[in-house]
Design an enzyme around this catalytic site. Structure first.
Site, PDB file in Angstrom:
ATOM      1  N   GLY A 260       0.789  -1.222   0.000  1.00 11.82           N
ATOM      2  CA  GLY A 260       0.000   0.000   0.000  1.00 11.82           C
ATOM      3  C   GLY A 260       0.823   1.274   0.000  1.00 11.82           C
ATOM      4  O   GLY A 260       0.271   2.372   0.147  1.00 11.82           O
TER       5      GLY A 260
ATOM      6  N   GLU B 209       0.810   3.386  -5.489  1.00 12.35           N
ATOM      7  CA  GLU B 209      -0.479   3.259  -6.163  1.00 12.35           C
ATOM      8  C   GLU B 209      -0.395   2.196  -7.265  1.00 12.35           C
ATOM      9  O   GLU B 209       0.687   1.773  -7.666  1.00 12.35           O
ATOM     10  CB  GLU B 209      -0.873   4.599  -6.795  1.00 12.35           C
ATOM     11  CG  GLU B 209      -0.921   5.772  -5.829  1.00 12.35           C
ATOM     12  CD  GLU B 209      -2.090   5.683  -4.867  1.00 12.35           C
ATOM     13  OE1 GLU B 209      -3.046   4.932  -5.159  1.00 12.35           O
ATOM     14  OE2 GLU B 209      -2.042   6.365  -3.818  1.00 12.35           O
TER      15      GLU B 209
ATOM     16  N   ASP C 152       5.410  13.741  -7.389  1.00 11.43           N
ATOM     17  CA  ASP C 152       4.966  13.964  -6.005  1.00 11.43           C
ATOM     18  C   ASP C 152       6.016  14.755  -5.228  1.00 11.43           C
ATOM     19  O   ASP C 152       5.694  15.718  -4.529  1.00 11.43           O
ATOM     20  CB  ASP C 152       4.705  12.614  -5.325  1.00 11.43           C
ATOM     21  CG  ASP C 152       4.340  12.770  -3.858  1.00 11.43           C
ATOM     22  OD1 ASP C 152       3.218  13.233  -3.567  1.00 11.43           O
ATOM     23  OD2 ASP C 152       5.187  12.454  -2.998  1.00 11.43           O
TER      24      ASP C 152
ATOM     25  N   LYS D 131       5.666  18.693  -3.539  1.00 16.01           N
ATOM     26  CA  LYS D 131       6.007  18.987  -2.147  1.00 16.01           C
ATOM     27  C   LYS D 131       7.157  19.994  -2.062  1.00 16.01           C
ATOM     28  O   LYS D 131       7.156  20.881  -1.201  1.00 16.01           O
ATOM     29  CB  LYS D 131       6.371  17.689  -1.418  1.00 16.01           C
ATOM     30  CG  LYS D 131       5.190  16.736  -1.251  1.00 16.01           C
ATOM     31  CD  LYS D 131       5.627  15.367  -0.756  1.00 16.01           C
ATOM     32  CE  LYS D 131       4.435  14.436  -0.611  1.00 16.01           C
ATOM     33  NZ  LYS D 131       4.846  13.047  -0.271  1.00 16.01           N
TER      34      LYS D 131
ATOM     35  N   GLY E  97       2.001   5.569   3.944  1.00 20.97           N
ATOM     36  CA  GLY E  97       1.116   4.732   4.737  1.00 20.97           C
ATOM     37  C   GLY E  97      -0.105   5.506   5.213  1.00 20.97           C
ATOM     38  O   GLY E  97      -0.169   6.731   5.145  1.00 20.97           O
TER      39      GLY E  97
END
Length: 283
Positions: free
Chosen positions: A32, A35, A46, A50, A147
């Site tokens: 998990g 994706e 990503d 950020k 997570g």
């Protein structure tokens, strides 16, 4: 800093367990951390988003995610991991923002950091952000970066920031100052970046290749810190060998020009691998 737990998890597993990138990605998806379509993580998007927010917080400039230089980790091989370790480095996907005389440099790419540096010890899904200030020196913040709990905490923090505002007035500016007071973003060109570089070349094993590579480097005023050759056991002319170059601090534009010249020589097999080297002040 390291701001994508998925990529850090993959690079950590590759180094510590000798697994391929594909195997580590599959495991990250099973747990998990990644994706079903992992491209946003592994191609650096990503981290770039950020970094854009962190840059605004640090320098008071307008958010400019589209101006960030991006490289992901999908082309990092286990050979790169091993070569980095042999040279005293560890590969991390870093987001870096630096205020220069010509503007703000923002870049995301795989980076070699010294094994004894603090940021090299950040493993798994853990994130870390290092800030270099004029008075306090370097500060390091470390915490979970992937997570359910980490994601939920971040989302709740954003909702709390929204709740602190009222229509037409933000009582606690989330970007350090009201949005209309943010300064226009001035971009420093990536080609003006200066630093060390790791360059891995797979070439035809024949006379003159090594001299040609050295000449292309010299033509672009690139000073080499070390050169390592790895040849296969067979001495056949058709065999290949790997040449690894580590440069002293040099300009990005010079490295690009040298690599482009080498690609035109006819002895290169496959694409060259170029990884930037960061040497943090805090070890």
């Amino acid at each position: 800093g390291i701001v994508n737990g998925t990529c850090n998890y993959i690079l950590t597993r590759m180094e510590k367990e000798g697994l391929s990138f594909a195997d580590c990605l599959k495991e990250a998806q099973r747990l998990g951390y990644a994706e079903a379509d992992p491209s946003f993580d592994i191609e650096g998007n990503d981290t770039g988003h950020k970094l854009a927010i962190l840059t605004t917080l640090a320098f008071g400039s307008q958010i400019s995610a589209d101006e960030i230089y991006l490289e992901g980790i999908s082309n990092i091989t286990i050979d790169d991991i091993h070569a980095a370790h042999d040279l005293g480095y560890r590969i991390k996907l870093l987001g870096v923002a630096l205020k220069t005389a010509t503007g703000i440099e923002q870049r995301v790419h795989p980076t070699m950091v010294p094994l004894n540096s603090v940021i090299a010890q950040v493993d798994g899904v853990t994130n870390a952000v290092a800030l270099e200030s004029d008075i306090l020196g370097e500060l390091l913040m470390v915490g979970p970066g992937a997570g359910g709990n980490a994601t939920a905490s971040a989302v709740l923090g954003d909702i709390t920031d929204i709740a602190k505002s009222r229509p037409g007035a933000q009582q606690v500016p989330v970007l350090g100052r009201p949005a209309h007071l943010l300064e226009p973003y001035a971009k420093a060109e990536m080609t003006r970046h200066e630093g060390g570089y790791f360059i891995r070349l797979t070439v035809v094993d024949r006379a003159g290749v090594f001299a040609s590579i050295a000449t292309r480097m010299a033509e672009n005023a690139i000073s080499l810190e070390s050169i390592v050759q790895h040849a296969k056991p067979s001495a056949s002319e058709d065999e290949s060998k790997t040449i690894i170059l580590v440069t002293h601090a040099t300009m990005e534009s010079a490295v690009r020009q040298a690599v482009s010249a080498i690609k035109g020589e006819g002895y290169l097999l496959g694409e060259p691998q170029v990884i930037r080297i960061e040497r943090p002040k805090t070890a």
